[in-house]
Motif scaffolding. Structure first.
Motif, PDB file in Angstrom:
ATOM      1  N   VAL A 140       0.849  -1.200   0.000  1.00 38.42           N
ATOM      2  CA  VAL A 140       0.000   0.000   0.000  1.00 38.42           C
ATOM      3  C   VAL A 140       0.881   1.245   0.000  1.00 38.42           C
ATOM      4  O   VAL A 140       0.665   2.191  -0.776  1.00 38.42           O
ATOM      5  N   ILE A 141       1.910   1.249   0.862  1.00 33.59           N
ATOM      6  CA  ILE A 141       2.816   2.408   0.923  1.00 33.59           C
ATOM      7  C   ILE A 141       3.523   2.585  -0.425  1.00 33.59           C
ATOM      8  O   ILE A 141       3.629   3.704  -0.944  1.00 33.59           O
ATOM      9  N   THR A 142       3.969   1.482  -1.000  1.00 38.16           N
ATOM     10  CA  THR A 142       4.673   1.561  -2.282  1.00 38.16           C
ATOM     11  C   THR A 142       3.774   2.176  -3.349  1.00 38.16           C
ATOM     12  O   THR A 142       4.200   3.046  -4.124  1.00 38.16           O
ATOM     13  N   ARG A 143       2.511   1.765  -3.385  1.00 34.77           N
ATOM     14  CA  ARG A 143       1.586   2.319  -4.390  1.00 34.77           C
ATOM     15  C   ARG A 143       1.400   3.833  -4.187  1.00 34.77           C
ATOM     16  O   ARG A 143       1.392   4.608  -5.145  1.00 34.77           O
ATOM     17  N   CYS A 144       1.280   4.234  -2.912  1.00 41.67           N
ATOM     18  CA  CYS A 144       1.125   5.676  -2.637  1.00 41.67           C
ATOM     19  C   CYS A 144       2.382   6.437  -3.074  1.00 41.67           C
ATOM     20  O   CYS A 144       2.287   7.513  -3.681  1.00 41.67           O
ATOM     21  N   VAL A 145       3.548   5.882  -2.768  1.00 39.36           N
ATOM     22  CA  VAL A 145       4.797   6.562  -3.136  1.00 39.36           C
ATOM     23  C   VAL A 145       4.932   6.629  -4.663  1.00 39.36           C
ATOM     24  O   VAL A 145       5.380   7.634  -5.212  1.00 39.36           O
ATOM     25  N   GLU A 146       4.506   5.569  -5.355  1.00 38.45           N
ATOM     26  CA  GLU A 146       4.537   5.613  -6.834  1.00 38.45           C
ATOM     27  C   GLU A 146       3.666   6.747  -7.356  1.00 38.45           C
ATOM     28  O   GLU A 146       4.040   7.470  -8.281  1.00 38.45           O
ATOM     29  N   MET A 147       2.494   6.891  -6.752  1.00 35.49           N
ATOM     30  CA  MET A 147       1.599   7.970  -7.213  1.00 35.49           C
ATOM     31  C   MET A 147       2.209   9.327  -6.918  1.00 35.49           C
ATOM     32  O   MET A 147       2.143  10.245  -7.734  1.00 35.49           O
ATOM     33  N   LYS A 148       2.821   9.442  -5.741  1.00 30.38           N
ATOM     34  CA  LYS A 148       3.443  10.731  -5.405  1.00 30.38           C
ATOM     35  C   LYS A 148       4.615  10.988  -6.358  1.00 30.38           C
ATOM     36  O   LYS A 148       4.811  12.109  -6.834  1.00 30.38           O
ATOM     37  N   ARG A 149       5.401   9.936  -6.633  1.00 35.71           N
ATOM     38  CA  ARG A 149       6.519  10.085  -7.584  1.00 35.71           C
ATOM     39  C   ARG A 149       6.028  10.616  -8.929  1.00 35.71           C
ATOM     40  O   ARG A 149       6.613  11.544  -9.503  1.00 35.71           O
ATOM     41  N   ASP A 150       4.954  10.046  -9.438  1.00 37.80           N
ATOM     42  CA  ASP A 150       4.463  10.461 -10.761  1.00 37.80           C
ATOM     43  C   ASP A 150       4.108  11.951 -10.765  1.00 37.80           C
ATOM     44  O   ASP A 150       4.418  12.671 -11.718  1.00 37.80           O
ATOM     45  N   VAL A 151       3.478  12.379  -9.697  1.00 41.74           N
ATOM     46  CA  VAL A 151       3.067  13.784  -9.613  1.00 41.74           C
ATOM     47  C   VAL A 151       4.290  14.688  -9.470  1.00 41.74           C
ATOM     48  O   VAL A 151       4.406  15.720 -10.142  1.00 41.74           O
ATOM     49  N   VAL A 152       5.228  14.286  -8.606  1.00 45.24           N
ATOM     50  CA  VAL A 152       6.415  15.118  -8.353  1.00 45.24           C
ATOM     51  C   VAL A 152       7.316  15.162  -9.599  1.00 45.24           C
ATOM     52  O   VAL A 152       7.859  16.215  -9.939  1.00 45.24           O
ATOM     53  N   ASN A 153       7.453  14.032 -10.288  1.00 49.15           N
ATOM     54  CA  ASN A 153       8.263  14.030 -11.517  1.00 49.15           C
ATOM     55  C   ASN A 153       7.732  15.048 -12.524  1.00 49.15           C
ATOM     56  O   ASN A 153       8.489  15.719 -13.226  1.00 49.15           O
ATOM     57  N   GLU A 154       6.416  15.144 -12.581  1.00 47.55           N
ATOM     58  CA  GLU A 154       5.798  16.025 -13.576  1.00 47.55           C
ATOM     59  C   GLU A 154       5.741  17.478 -13.102  1.00 47.55           C
ATOM     60  O   GLU A 154       5.855  18.399 -13.899  1.00 47.55           O
ATOM     61  N   ASP A 155       5.593  17.689 -11.801  1.00 53.41           N
ATOM     62  CA  ASP A 155       5.322  19.048 -11.305  1.00 53.41           C
ATOM     63  C   ASP A 155       5.976  19.242  -9.938  1.00 53.41           C
ATOM     64  O   ASP A 155       5.304  19.451  -8.930  1.00 53.41           O
ATOM     65  N   GLU A 156       7.305  19.187  -9.947  1.00 52.55           N
ATOM     66  CA  GLU A 156       8.051  19.254  -8.686  1.00 52.55           C
ATOM     67  C   GLU A 156       7.701  20.485  -7.866  1.00 52.55           C
ATOM     68  O   GLU A 156       7.587  20.419  -6.638  1.00 52.55           O
ATOM     69  N   PHE A 157       7.548  21.638  -8.557  1.00 56.17           N
ATOM     70  CA  PHE A 157       7.409  22.891  -7.817  1.00 56.17           C
ATOM     71  C   PHE A 157       5.955  23.355  -7.660  1.00 56.17           C
ATOM     72  O   PHE A 157       5.683  24.529  -7.426  1.00 56.17           O
ATOM     73  N   ASP A 158       5.054  22.407  -7.820  1.00 56.40           N
ATOM     74  CA  ASP A 158       3.660  22.653  -7.439  1.00 56.40           C
ATOM     75  C   ASP A 158       3.030  23.816  -8.196  1.00 56.40           C
ATOM     76  O   ASP A 158       2.445  24.726  -7.597  1.00 56.40           O
ATOM     77  N   THR A 159       3.170  23.766  -9.525  1.00 57.05           N
ATOM     78  CA  THR A 159       2.533  24.826 -10.312  1.00 57.05           C
ATOM     79  C   THR A 159       1.349  24.278 -11.104  1.00 57.05           C
ATOM     80  O   THR A 159       0.722  25.013 -11.858  1.00 57.05           O
ATOM     81  N   GLY A 160       1.079  22.994 -10.976  1.00 56.65           N
ATOM     82  CA  GLY A 160      -0.008  22.423 -11.762  1.00 56.65           C
ATOM     83  C   GLY A 160      -0.543  21.148 -11.128  1.00 56.65           C
ATOM     84  O   GLY A 160      -1.234  21.185 -10.117  1.00 56.65           O
ATOM     85  N   ARG A 161      -0.121  20.000 -11.701  1.00 53.11           N
ATOM     86  CA  ARG A 161      -0.739  18.727 -11.321  1.00 53.11           C
ATOM     87  C   ARG A 161      -0.552  18.368  -9.847  1.00 53.11           C
ATOM     88  O   ARG A 161      -1.359  17.645  -9.257  1.00 53.11           O
ATOM     89  N   ARG A 162       0.549  18.859  -9.266  1.00 50.29           N
ATOM     90  CA  ARG A 162       0.812  18.487  -7.865  1.00 50.29           C
ATOM     91  C   ARG A 162      -0.307  18.938  -6.928  1.00 50.29           C
ATOM     92  O   ARG A 162      -0.489  18.384  -5.841  1.00 50.29           O
TER      93      ARG A 162
END
Ligand code: NAD
Length: 347
Positions: free
Chosen positions: A212-234
């Motif tokens: 469960v933790i791994t799945r959550c971290v994968e989802m967070k990774r996907d968001v952070v990879n795309e929008d590290e500085f929180d200007t959109g998808r994050r």
């Protein structure tokens, strides 16, 4: 043991599983040579887990000091931050050394910010010990302390060099704190993974949390990879948080982050249903999952009081506010609206 690799401005591994803490000395030596280490921890976590970690480091001949502060959000302040920075200076650490944040989200946010500021940046290893920190705060590089004017108002983006997520630490976490973390897990299900939501909606034994933790971290990774500085998808990760932060601050932090977010998710899902934003009604399903996981679904704050608190929050900039609203379980979208519109909706 599972590894999720984040590829943001720097690339780093999140290693998840039983016994991950045992990798600390080996990973530090492989990556940084023979640095000194400062383990930062709150008094609760330190009493339970600091001695064992320091023993591991000493056995591996890694020189180690530790800084311990009183547990709780009340310590996530500029005062504690500057006390920690002074400690690092008095211990004569350099920017080649490593700060290890061993603890929950408070320790990770405080330690992360200190690592970014001390001598303009030293190495950082996040070792989350609460479920919330494992699935959320240890990954993605947001660090901050609170100001009297609001939560997380003074901070920087500072990705860690490594995250070691030892699921054995969950065994000593209080039931209350475990539930708080489950609020974030349920959030991940609602924003992007219906199968995860179904898996956790009736509760999960804490000994079976690695996947469960791994799945959550994968989802967070996907968001952070795309929008590290929180200007959109994050912003999607803020589902339940805009109202949740207001509830948390409005209760003078007597209501925990997880519980405040739980109530925030239900209120915002109600708003999505009320405005026809939901394709499939989901407020009841979210509320049922929260109840099954021992979390609240409502609180004493009226929507009018919430509006006042929300508009005081930093996420309300330039007269508009971005809300994360569910279309159905597993699909959320952001919607930016004038704050006046939010006021009308909440009324
Ligand atoms: N940086 C981010 O992206 C991000 C994301 C979400 C939340 N946060 C922040 O995280 C904080 C909340 O995190 P939290 O709930 O982990 O708070 P916390 O760090 O205060 O930990 C909660 C409690 O659990 C105890 N604890 C932690 N691990 C334990 C263990 N293994 N055994 C026994 N006790 C343990 C702590 O001592 C504390 O009393 C908030 O400040 C929030 O703003 C940050």
């Amino acid at each position: 043991m599972q590894t999720v690799t984040v590829s943001a401005s720097i690339q780093y591994d999140v290693i998840i599983g039983s016994g991950a803490r045992k990798l600390l000395a080996e990973k530090i030596k492989a990556r940084f040579g023979t640095p000194r280490v400062c383990v930062v921890s709150d008094d609760r976590v330190a009493a339970l887990h600091l001695a064992a970690l320091k023993d591991d480091l000493r056995q591996a001949e890694v020189d180690c000091v530790s800084y311990v502060f009183p547990h709780g959000e009340q310590s996530k302040t500029p005062e504690t931050l500057f006390d920690l920075l002074a400690f690092l200076a008095q211990a004569r650490l350099s920017r080649k050394d490593v700060l290890v944040a061993l603890g929950g989200g408070v320790t990770g946010d405080l330690g992360g910010l200190a690592s970014a500021l001390y001598m303009r940046g030293m190495h950082l290893v996040q070792m989350p010990t609460s479920l919330l920190a494992m699935v959320d705060s240890s990954v993605g590089g947001k660090t901050a302390v609170d100001l009297p004017e609001g939560k997380n108002l003074a901070g920087v983006f500072r990705q860690p060099d490594l995250v070691l997520c030892d699921t054995d630490y969950l065994a000593t976490l209080s039931e209350e704190d475990f539930r708080d973390g489950m609020a974030e897990v349920i959030k991940y299900g609602v924003i992007g993974d219906e199968a995860l939501f179904d898996r956790v909606k009736n509760g999960v034994p804490r000994a079976q949390m690695t996947d469960v933790i791994t799945r959550c971290v994968e989802m967070k990774r996907d968001v952070v990879n795309e929008d590290e500085f929180d200007t959109g998808r994050r912003a999607l990760l803020n589902f339940g948080h805009t109202l949740g932060h207001a509830i948390e601050a409005g209760s003078a932090f007597s209501l925990s982050h997880g519980k405040a977010v739980a109530v925030g998710m239900v209120r915002i899902a109600a708003l999505a249903e009320q405005t026809g934003f939901c394709f499939v009604p989901c407020r009841e399903e979210i509320a049922a999952a929260l109840l099954q996981n021992g979390l609240p679904t409502d609180c004493a704050f009226s929507n009018a009081a919430l509006y006042e608190a929300v508009t005081a929050d930093k996420k309300c900039a330039g007269g508009s506010i971005t809300l994360v609203l569910p279309r159905r379980i597993g699909v959320c979208e952001t919607k930016t609206m004038p704050v006046e519109e939010l006021k009308e909706l909440l009324q």
